[in-house]
Design a protein around this motif. Structure first.
Motif, PDB file in Angstrom:
ATOM      1  N   SER A  79       0.791  -1.223   0.000  1.00  0.00           N
ATOM      2  CA  SER A  79       0.000   0.000   0.000  1.00  0.00           C
ATOM      3  C   SER A  79       0.827   1.280   0.000  1.00  0.00           C
ATOM      4  CB  SER A  79      -0.948   0.012   1.199  1.00  0.00           C
ATOM      5  OG  SER A  79      -0.236   0.003   2.421  1.00  0.00           O
ATOM      6  N   CYS A  80       2.040   1.271   0.537  1.00  0.00           N
ATOM      7  CA  CYS A  80       2.760   2.538   0.656  1.00  0.00           C
ATOM      8  C   CYS A  80       3.119   3.110  -0.703  1.00  0.00           C
ATOM      9  CB  CYS A  80       4.018   2.372   1.507  1.00  0.00           C
ATOM     10  SG  CYS A  80       4.729   3.982   1.981  1.00  0.00           S
ATOM     11  N   ALA A  81       3.643   2.281  -1.588  1.00  0.00           N
ATOM     12  CA  ALA A  81       4.015   2.779  -2.909  1.00  0.00           C
ATOM     13  C   ALA A  81       2.795   3.300  -3.661  1.00  0.00           C
ATOM     14  CB  ALA A  81       4.703   1.674  -3.704  1.00  0.00           C
ATOM     15  N   ALA A  82       1.678   2.568  -3.583  1.00  0.00           N
ATOM     16  CA  ALA A  82       0.468   2.986  -4.295  1.00  0.00           C
ATOM     17  C   ALA A  82      -0.043   4.323  -3.777  1.00  0.00           C
ATOM     18  CB  ALA A  82      -0.602   1.906  -4.163  1.00  0.00           C
ATOM     19  N   ILE A  83      -0.127   4.446  -2.457  1.00  0.00           N
ATOM     20  CA  ILE A  83      -0.651   5.676  -1.866  1.00  0.00           C
ATOM     21  C   ILE A  83       0.323   6.835  -2.080  1.00  0.00           C
ATOM     22  CG2 ILE A  83      -1.220   6.771   0.337  1.00  0.00           C
ATOM     23  CD1 ILE A  83      -2.398   4.043   1.209  1.00  0.00           C
ATOM     24  N   ALA A  84       1.623   6.552  -1.980  1.00  0.00           N
ATOM     25  CA  ALA A  84       2.619   7.611  -2.186  1.00  0.00           C
ATOM     26  C   ALA A  84       2.604   8.115  -3.620  1.00  0.00           C
ATOM     27  CB  ALA A  84       4.003   7.093  -1.810  1.00  0.00           C
ATOM     28  N   LEU A  85       2.409   7.210  -4.585  1.00  0.00           N
ATOM     29  CA  LEU A  85       2.324   7.641  -5.979  1.00  0.00           C
ATOM     30  C   LEU A  85       1.159   8.610  -6.158  1.00  0.00           C
ATOM     31  CD1 LEU A  85       3.041   7.526  -8.985  1.00  0.00           C
ATOM     32  CD2 LEU A  85       1.616   5.458  -9.153  1.00  0.00           C
ATOM     33  N   ALA A  86      -0.003   8.265  -5.611  1.00  0.00           N
ATOM     34  CA  ALA A  86      -1.155   9.156  -5.722  1.00  0.00           C
ATOM     35  C   ALA A  86      -0.877  10.496  -5.042  1.00  0.00           C
ATOM     36  CB  ALA A  86      -2.382   8.490  -5.113  1.00  0.00           C
ATOM     37  N   ALA A  87      -0.253  10.451  -3.860  1.00  0.00           N
ATOM     38  CA  ALA A  87       0.047  11.697  -3.147  1.00  0.00           C
ATOM     39  C   ALA A  87       0.968  12.590  -3.962  1.00  0.00           C
ATOM     40  CB  ALA A  87       0.680  11.376  -1.788  1.00  0.00           C
ATOM     41  N   ALA A  88       1.968  11.995  -4.609  1.00  0.00           N
ATOM     42  CA  ALA A  88       2.918  12.777  -5.406  1.00  0.00           C
ATOM     43  C   ALA A  88       2.250  13.368  -6.651  1.00  0.00           C
ATOM     44  CB  ALA A  88       4.103  11.907  -5.804  1.00  0.00           C
ATOM     45  N   VAL A  89       1.360  12.607  -7.276  1.00  0.00           N
ATOM     46  CA  VAL A  89       0.644  13.120  -8.448  1.00  0.00           C
ATOM     47  C   VAL A  89      -0.271  14.269  -8.039  1.00  0.00           C
ATOM     48  CG1 VAL A  89      -1.109  12.528 -10.178  1.00  0.00           C
ATOM     49  CG2 VAL A  89       0.788  10.966  -9.746  1.00  0.00           C
ATOM     50  N   ILE A  90      -0.949  14.122  -6.898  1.00  0.00           N
ATOM     51  CA  ILE A  90      -1.806  15.201  -6.405  1.00  0.00           C
ATOM     52  C   ILE A  90      -0.981  16.428  -6.046  1.00  0.00           C
ATOM     53  CG2 ILE A  90      -3.329  15.896  -4.501  1.00  0.00           C
ATOM     54  CD1 ILE A  90      -4.258  12.917  -4.441  1.00  0.00           C
ATOM     55  N   ALA A  91       0.177  16.213  -5.409  1.00  0.00           N
ATOM     56  CA  ALA A  91       1.034  17.335  -5.002  1.00  0.00           C
ATOM     57  C   ALA A  91       1.495  18.151  -6.205  1.00  0.00           C
ATOM     58  CB  ALA A  91       2.237  16.816  -4.216  1.00  0.00           C
ATOM     59  N   ALA A  92       1.665  17.486  -7.346  1.00  0.00           N
ATOM     60  CA  ALA A  92       2.056  18.217  -8.554  1.00  0.00           C
ATOM     61  C   ALA A  92       0.932  19.146  -9.013  1.00  0.00           C
ATOM     62  CB  ALA A  92       2.417  17.231  -9.663  1.00  0.00           C
ATOM     63  N   ARG A  93      -0.318  18.780  -8.732  1.00  0.00           N
ATOM     64  CA  ARG A  93      -1.451  19.629  -9.089  1.00  0.00           C
ATOM     65  C   ARG A  93      -1.674  20.714  -8.046  1.00  0.00           C
ATOM     66  NH1 ARG A  93      -6.258  15.262 -10.640  1.00  0.00           N
ATOM     67  NH2 ARG A  93      -5.006  13.840 -11.941  1.00  0.00           N
ATOM     68  N   ASP A  94      -1.579  20.325  -6.775  1.00  0.00           N
ATOM     69  CA  ASP A  94      -1.866  21.228  -5.661  1.00  0.00           C
ATOM     70  C   ASP A  94      -0.972  20.842  -4.496  1.00  0.00           C
ATOM     71  OD1 ASP A  94      -2.816  22.734  -3.592  1.00  0.00           O
ATOM     72  OD2 ASP A  94      -4.882  22.049  -3.723  1.00  0.00           O
ATOM     73  N   PRO A  95       0.145  21.548  -4.289  1.00  0.00           N
ATOM     74  CA  PRO A  95       1.171  21.102  -3.329  1.00  0.00           C
ATOM     75  C   PRO A  95       0.699  20.981  -1.880  1.00  0.00           C
ATOM     76  CG  PRO A  95       2.052  22.764  -4.821  1.00  0.00           C
ATOM     77  CD  PRO A  95       0.575  22.732  -5.047  1.00  0.00           C
ATOM     78  N   GLU A  96      -0.385  21.657  -1.497  1.00  0.00           N
ATOM     79  CA  GLU A  96      -0.841  21.592  -0.113  1.00  0.00           C
ATOM     80  C   GLU A  96      -2.232  20.985   0.000  1.00  0.00           C
ATOM     81  OE1 GLU A  96      -0.446  25.681   1.156  1.00  0.00           O
ATOM     82  OE2 GLU A  96       1.514  25.244   2.033  1.00  0.00           O
ATOM     83  N   ALA A  97      -2.617  20.204  -0.985  1.00  0.00           N
ATOM     84  CA  ALA A  97      -3.946  19.602  -0.982  1.00  0.00           C
ATOM     85  C   ALA A  97      -4.095  18.612   0.162  1.00  0.00           C
ATOM     86  CB  ALA A  97      -4.199  18.886  -2.310  1.00  0.00           C
ATOM     87  N   VAL A  98      -5.329  18.439   0.599  1.00  0.00           N
ATOM     88  CA  VAL A  98      -5.661  17.381   1.543  1.00  0.00           C
ATOM     89  C   VAL A  98      -6.206  16.195   0.748  1.00  0.00           C
ATOM     90  CG1 VAL A  98      -7.210  16.673   3.418  1.00  0.00           C
ATOM     91  CG2 VAL A  98      -6.114  18.922   3.464  1.00  0.00           C
ATOM     92  N   MET A  99      -5.672  15.019   1.037  1.00  0.00           N
ATOM     93  CA  MET A  99      -6.151  13.804   0.372  1.00  0.00           C
ATOM     94  C   MET A  99      -6.625  12.806   1.419  1.00  0.00           C
ATOM     95  SD  MET A  99      -2.793  11.539  -0.745  1.00  0.00           S
ATOM     96  CE  MET A  99      -3.481   9.908  -0.418  1.00  0.00           C
ATOM     97  N   GLY A 100      -7.562  11.984   1.011  1.00  0.00           N
ATOM     98  CA  GLY A 100      -7.989  10.859   1.828  1.00  0.00           C
ATOM     99  C   GLY A 100      -7.785   9.581   1.050  1.00  0.00           C
TER     100      GLY A 100
END
Length: 378
Positions: free
Chosen positions: A102-123
């Protein structure tokens, strides 16, 4: 508290967070229904025609939009996910070339989101959970978002209803400022029965449902602190995301990433450092781990029988039988006479019959099939 970089509410008080749905695993305890090529989250195990994955997206509707919803899944499941989630933008289905936990999968999503919005909140919310009261679940997630806005790595803990030995637990401290947030003191492994009883009595332990809410920048910083190699690999992939080099970089770097869960990789160490909090939830959560559990949460007939499938003739015929879980998917007639407390699963190429109290052991059959080299049935 910082000002959010995007509008957090629109329309009728809809919270704008990014939602990530890890959709992996094969659900071996639900064999022969759930297979590696068509795992449980793609099946309608919700008591309706909606699959577990579709139900997950449905209950996120009050909290986010399709444009802010991402699914991380394996290459073998991309087409099925896209067919079930036609409203999801194609670029929001992130493909992991191979399972890395799960860590790699969730981290990939977090990094892709951060590229769109660096301080976004994700669940992050798994694709294979059942939630009996979606409105109460959404309210709990809203409270977790408030904690994430304070810079905490948040979990959604489940108020335990029994001394369950099949779940991990969160040991919590005193509520923060009298509110719903509690610090997570320690992540606990699946306990023995006596320990689970003590956890239930303590009032300080919650089930760990692996639901997480955080600011992406906070999570990625914690990942870099505890798992620098994984962070470096994910950063390299994210830098190439959406470019012509994406597939080459993903194919080269992904296999080198550590295979580890996000609990072990990040959350346990963050809890020790005082950076994790939780919000207790009581909303009819179930992880649909096996057929017995499925029989407990789905509607039953007057004799306690739960039937999935068999909606068209020849269907399912039960006589003088009680507390069965019957899954009929082959198109054949499934009939039972004078039996109780059984699981009967009929698919196109395999039939399973076992006592309900042995439901957890179905995984052993899958292991045996793998040892026999019969991967086609797995």
């Amino acid at each position: 508290m910082r000002q959010a970089s995007v509008p957090w509410r629109f329309g009728h008080d809809v919270l704008m967070l990014y939602a990530v749905i890890p959709a992996g695993g094969s659900g071996t305890r639900l064999w022969p229904l759930s297979r590696a090529g068509h795992p449980k989250f793609l099946h309608p195990l919700t008591g309706s025609t909606r699959s577990l994955l579709q139900a997950t997206v449905d209950r996120l509707a009050p909290l986010t939009t399709a444009e802010r919803t991402l699914v991380v899944t394996g290459a073998a499941h991309v087409a099925a996910v896209a067919r079930q989630l036609t409203g999801l933008p194609e670029e929001n289905i992130l493909v992991e070339p191979s399972p890395r936990d799960s860590c790699a999968a969730i981290a990939l999503a977090a990094a892709v989101i951060a590229a769109r919005d660096p301080e976004a909140v994700m669940g992050s919310f798994a694709a294979d959970h059942l939630i009996g009261q979606p409105d109460r679940w959404a309210d709990t997630v809203r409270e977790a978002v408030r904690g994430a806005e304070r810079g905490l790595l948040m979990t959604v803990g489940i108020t335990p209803t029994r001394a369950e030995t099949g779940y991990g637990y969160l040991e919590t401290g005193d509520p923060v400022d009298g509110g719903p947030l509690r610090p997570v003191v320690e992540f606990k492994e699946k306990p023995e029965a006596a320990v689970a009883e003590a956890y239930l009595r303590s009032g300080r332990h919650l089930w760990n449902a692996s639901m997480f809410v955080w600011r992406v920048d906070v999570f990625l910083a914690e990942l870099a602190r505890q798992q620098p190699a994984l962070h470096a690999g994910i950063s390299a992939i994210a830098a190439a995301w959406g470019t012509p080099e994406q597939d080459d970089v993903l194919g080269t770097v992904w296999p080198t990433l550590p295979k580890i869960s996000v609990d072990y990789a990040v959350m346990e160490g963050a809890a020790t450092a005082g950076r994790v909090a939780t919000v207790p939830g009581d909303f009819g959560w179930n992880d649909v781990g096996d057929f017995h559990t499925l029989g407990e949460v789905l509607p039953a007939d007057e004799r306690g029988n739960v039937v999935l499938g068999g909606d068209t003739k020849p269907g399912v015929l039960l006589h003088d039988s009680d507390d069965l879980v019957v899954v009929a998917q082959s198109g054949r007639l499934v009939a039972a006479l004078g039996v109780r407390d059984l699981i009967v699963v009929d698919t196109h190429d395999a039939v399973l019959v076992c006592p309900r109290d042995r439901a957890q052991d179905v995984k052993k059959l899958v292991d045996d099939l793998k040892e026999r080299g019969e991967e086609g049935h797995v």
